[in-house]
Design an enzyme around this catalytic site. Structure first.
Site, PDB file in Angstrom:
ATOM      1  N   LYS A   1       4.503   5.201  18.012  1.00  0.00           N
ATOM      2  CA  LYS A   1       4.735   6.098  17.490  1.00  0.00           C
ATOM      3  C   LYS A   1       4.952   7.289  18.368  1.00  0.00           C
ATOM      4  O   LYS A   1       5.289   7.882  18.553  1.00  0.00           O
ATOM      5  CB  LYS A   1       3.537   6.571  16.829  1.00  0.00           C
ATOM      6  CG  LYS A   1       2.742   5.820  15.394  1.00  0.00           C
ATOM      7  CD  LYS A   1       1.701   6.522  14.842  1.00  0.00           C
ATOM      8  CE  LYS A   1       1.780   5.510  13.790  1.00  0.00           C
ATOM      9  NZ  LYS A   1       0.151   5.847  12.912  1.00  0.00           N
TER      10      LYS A   1
ATOM     11  N   LYS B   1       7.603   2.642  11.847  1.00  0.00           N
ATOM     12  CA  LYS B   1       7.654   2.954  13.792  1.00  0.00           C
ATOM     13  C   LYS B   1       7.860   1.856  14.207  1.00  0.00           C
ATOM     14  O   LYS B   1       8.760   2.024  15.308  1.00  0.00           O
ATOM     15  CB  LYS B   1       5.745   3.265  14.065  1.00  0.00           C
ATOM     16  CG  LYS B   1       5.367   2.399  14.100  1.00  0.00           C
ATOM     17  CD  LYS B   1       4.624   1.746  12.390  1.00  0.00           C
ATOM     18  CE  LYS B   1       3.972   2.691  12.124  1.00  0.00           C
ATOM     19  NZ  LYS B   1       3.062   1.619  11.215  1.00  0.00           N
TER      20      LYS B   1
ATOM     21  N   GLY C   1      -3.522   5.546   4.888  1.00  0.00           N
ATOM     22  CA  GLY C   1      -3.732   4.678   3.616  1.00  0.00           C
ATOM     23  C   GLY C   1      -2.251   4.942   2.777  1.00  0.00           C
ATOM     24  O   GLY C   1      -1.830   6.055   3.497  1.00  0.00           O
TER      25      GLY C   1
ATOM     26  N   ASP D   1       0.572  -0.311  17.307  1.00  0.00           N
ATOM     27  CA  ASP D   1       0.732   1.175  16.071  1.00  0.00           C
ATOM     28  C   ASP D   1       1.067   2.278  17.149  1.00  0.00           C
ATOM     29  O   ASP D   1       2.279   2.540  16.766  1.00  0.00           O
ATOM     30  CB  ASP D   1       0.261   0.945  15.194  1.00  0.00           C
ATOM     31  CG  ASP D   1       0.532   1.856  14.567  1.00  0.00           C
ATOM     32  OD1 ASP D   1       0.652   1.893  13.418  1.00  0.00           O
ATOM     33  OD2 ASP D   1      -0.157   3.580  14.432  1.00  0.00           O
TER      34      ASP D   1
ATOM     35  N   THR E   1       1.320  -0.555  -0.337  1.00  0.00           N
ATOM     36  CA  THR E   1       0.180   0.241  -0.167  1.00  0.00           C
ATOM     37  C   THR E   1       1.166   1.578   0.287  1.00  0.00           C
ATOM     38  O   THR E   1       0.762   1.978  -0.693  1.00  0.00           O
ATOM     39  CB  THR E   1      -0.753  -0.133   1.569  1.00  0.00           C
ATOM     40  OG1 THR E   1      -2.036  -1.508   1.036  1.00  0.00           O
ATOM     41  CG2 THR E   1      -2.248   1.214   0.891  1.00  0.00           C
TER      42      THR E   1
ATOM     43  N   GLU F   1      -5.151  -3.527   8.360  1.00  0.00           N
ATOM     44  CA  GLU F   1      -4.587  -5.038   7.550  1.00  0.00           C
ATOM     45  C   GLU F   1      -6.363  -6.261   8.621  1.00  0.00           C
ATOM     46  O   GLU F   1      -6.711  -6.683   9.095  1.00  0.00           O
ATOM     47  CB  GLU F   1      -4.026  -5.289   8.547  1.00  0.00           C
ATOM     48  CG  GLU F   1      -2.588  -4.367   7.660  1.00  0.00           C
ATOM     49  CD  GLU F   1      -1.958  -3.900   6.787  1.00  0.00           C
ATOM     50  OE1 GLU F   1      -2.408  -5.029   6.189  1.00  0.00           O
ATOM     51  OE2 GLU F   1      -1.557  -3.673   6.491  1.00  0.00           O
TER      52      GLU F   1
ATOM     53  N   GLU G   1       9.744  10.867   9.309  1.00  0.00           N
ATOM     54  CA  GLU G   1       8.625  11.856   8.660  1.00  0.00           C
ATOM     55  C   GLU G   1       7.813  10.460   9.041  1.00  0.00           C
ATOM     56  O   GLU G   1       7.167  11.107   9.721  1.00  0.00           O
ATOM     57  CB  GLU G   1       9.184  12.890   8.179  1.00  0.00           C
ATOM     58  CG  GLU G   1       8.061  13.183   8.613  1.00  0.00           C
ATOM     59  CD  GLU G   1       7.894  14.398   9.939  1.00  0.00           C
ATOM     60  OE1 GLU G   1       7.038  13.946  10.975  1.00  0.00           O
ATOM     61  OE2 GLU G   1       8.540  15.389  10.322  1.00  0.00           O
TER      62      GLU G   1
END
Length: 431
Positions: free
Chosen positions: A212, A105, A310, A208, A13, A197, A129
């Site tokens: 981060k 990440k 996305g 996730d 993706t 996913e 970034e």
């Protein structure tokens, strides 16, 4: 015009988004950098797989080692995801003196400090970034325009997938869809749009966001933050009934990441569902949007928000790093920018904090609910009227400020009682 040759690791993706945006914005990128960009390799696991973005067959390879060690490659873009082989390939590229751009990440949260030192040792850039907030340029700000400020607090929505799910759960309940179906239906929508996913656990279990927040906290507070010190709680235990009640009470629920320096000097970093007032700017962020609220001793308050899920938002951040890496290569200063020194420091567990709590109890009888009411009575809860549900009788309250450790300890013995069907506890946003 100088040609910058790229090895792209991954064509899923995000990789497809990078290829698409590179082609679409090629003239702009040349103007920004004075360089022409050429894809030399696209590393994939399955060359036969059909892809949304067409890739010339001669660029496709499964030989990642060759791609990162080719002397003609100037920049490696890593969008494979996962810890390995991504971490190994980034090391190999940096050891070969190549600048690396990554959206990973997990790698940056677990091995980022080591990799940054490796990049400096080999006079290469390591830019990431895209690893935190999609197109929001938070790392660039922390290392640039905001670097002269003492950051006091960072909080926000850093996982747009869970924000989409919670938004759609709210909308479903408003439309009268049964509360027991709200989560599963919202997750299915997120998966169909490519926001989640097939195995959504990294998003919905909070991993996730945990990665981060570890990255963000290090750069905001210049302190090493082990991933395991970041408290993590996902959204899978939330019920449609929680959204019904919080709406009635004038609140909403978001998965919020927070990093803040406590009065005793320790740093607390956490991710968990949070009740916040419906007029709060973070609550206004719907669907696949992310947002960050920063507080500092110079700028005071800063709010960033935007679409973050996305391919294209992440690709936007990757291309921003690509422009910087290409400029540095052209000037011969790759890896020459000093990196902030991370200082040792103590992190504080969530058990050392206090919160106001939302409590929803479901029991078989009035005696069941009475036991819950007595357990939290010290914190002057405002109890709502009892309601009958298919699971049992239900009652909800909001408490005054209570110590996390003591509050949890009071409720824990009740969870094993067969007549108490559920005790849901959600923290509210601190003032």
């Amino acid at each position: 015009m100088k040609t910058v040759r790229i090895a792209l690791l991954g064509a899923g993706t995000v990789g497809g988004g990078v290829l698409s945006l590179l082609r679409e914005n090629a003239p702009l990128l040349e103007t920004q950098t004075g360089c022409r960009f050429e894809i030399r390799y696209v590393v994939v696991r399955d060359p036969a797989k059909s892809r949304a973005v067409p890739i010339p067959p001669e660029l496709i390879t499964t030989d990642a080692e060759r791609a990162v060690s080719d002397p003609q490659v100037d920049i490696v873009i890593e969008v494979l995801g996962g810890l390995e082989p991504a971490s190994h390939l980034i090391r190999r590229a940096l050891q070969a003196g190549k600048s690396v751009i990554t959206a990973n990440k997990m790698v940056m949260a677990i091995a980022g400090d080591e990799l940054i030192r490796l990049a400096m040792a080999h006079r290469a850039d390591l830019l990431h970034e895209a690893s935190v907030a999609g197109s929001l340029p938070i790392l660039t700000l922390l290392q640039g325009a905001l670097a002269g400020n003492r950051i006091e607090r960072v909080l926000g929505i850093v996982n747009s997938t869970t924000n989409f799910i919670l938004t759609r759960m709210e909308q479903a309940i408003e439309q009268g869809i049964p509360t027991e179906n709200a989560y599963a239906d919202a997750l299915a929508q997120a998966q169909s749009l490519g926001y989640a996913e097939a195995d959504p656990s990294s998003d919905v279990e909070g991993y996730d966001a945990q990665y981060k927040m570890a990255i963000l906290a290090r750069l905001a507070f210049l302190q090493y933050v082990p991933v395991e010190s970041v408290y993590r709680e996902g959204i899978t235990h939330l019920s449609g009934r929680d959204l019904v009640w919080t709406q009635r009470l004038g609140y909403g629920i978001k998965l919020i990441g927070t990093a803040e320096r406590l009065p005793d000097g320790r740093l607390n970093v956490r991710v968990h569902p949070t009740l916040l007032p419906r007029m709060h700017p973070l609550y206004a962020l719907k669907d696949a949007n992310s947002g960050l609220w920063l507080q500092g001793n110079g700028f005071r308050d800063l709010f960033l928000h935007g679409f973050a899920a996305g391919a294209r938002p992440t690709a936007s951040a990757v291309l921003g790093d690509l422009v910087l890496a290409a400029r540095n290569l052209a000037l011969g200063v790759a890896g020459a920018t000093p990196q902030p020194s991370l200082q040792p420091g103590e992190t504080a567990p969530i058990e050392s904090l206090s919160f106001r709590y939302y409590v929803r109890a479901v029991g078989a009888s009035e005696d069941s609910l009475r036991a819950v009411r007595e357990a939290v009575a010290e914190w002057l809860p405002e109890w709502q009227s009892v309601e009958q549900t298919p699971e049992g009788i239900e009652q909800v309250c909001l408490t005054t400020l209570a110590p996390e450790m003591l509050f949890r300890a009071r409720l824990e013995p009740l969870r094993s009682r067969s007549d108490i069907r559920q005790i849901q506890v959600i923290r509210t946003l601190p003032d």
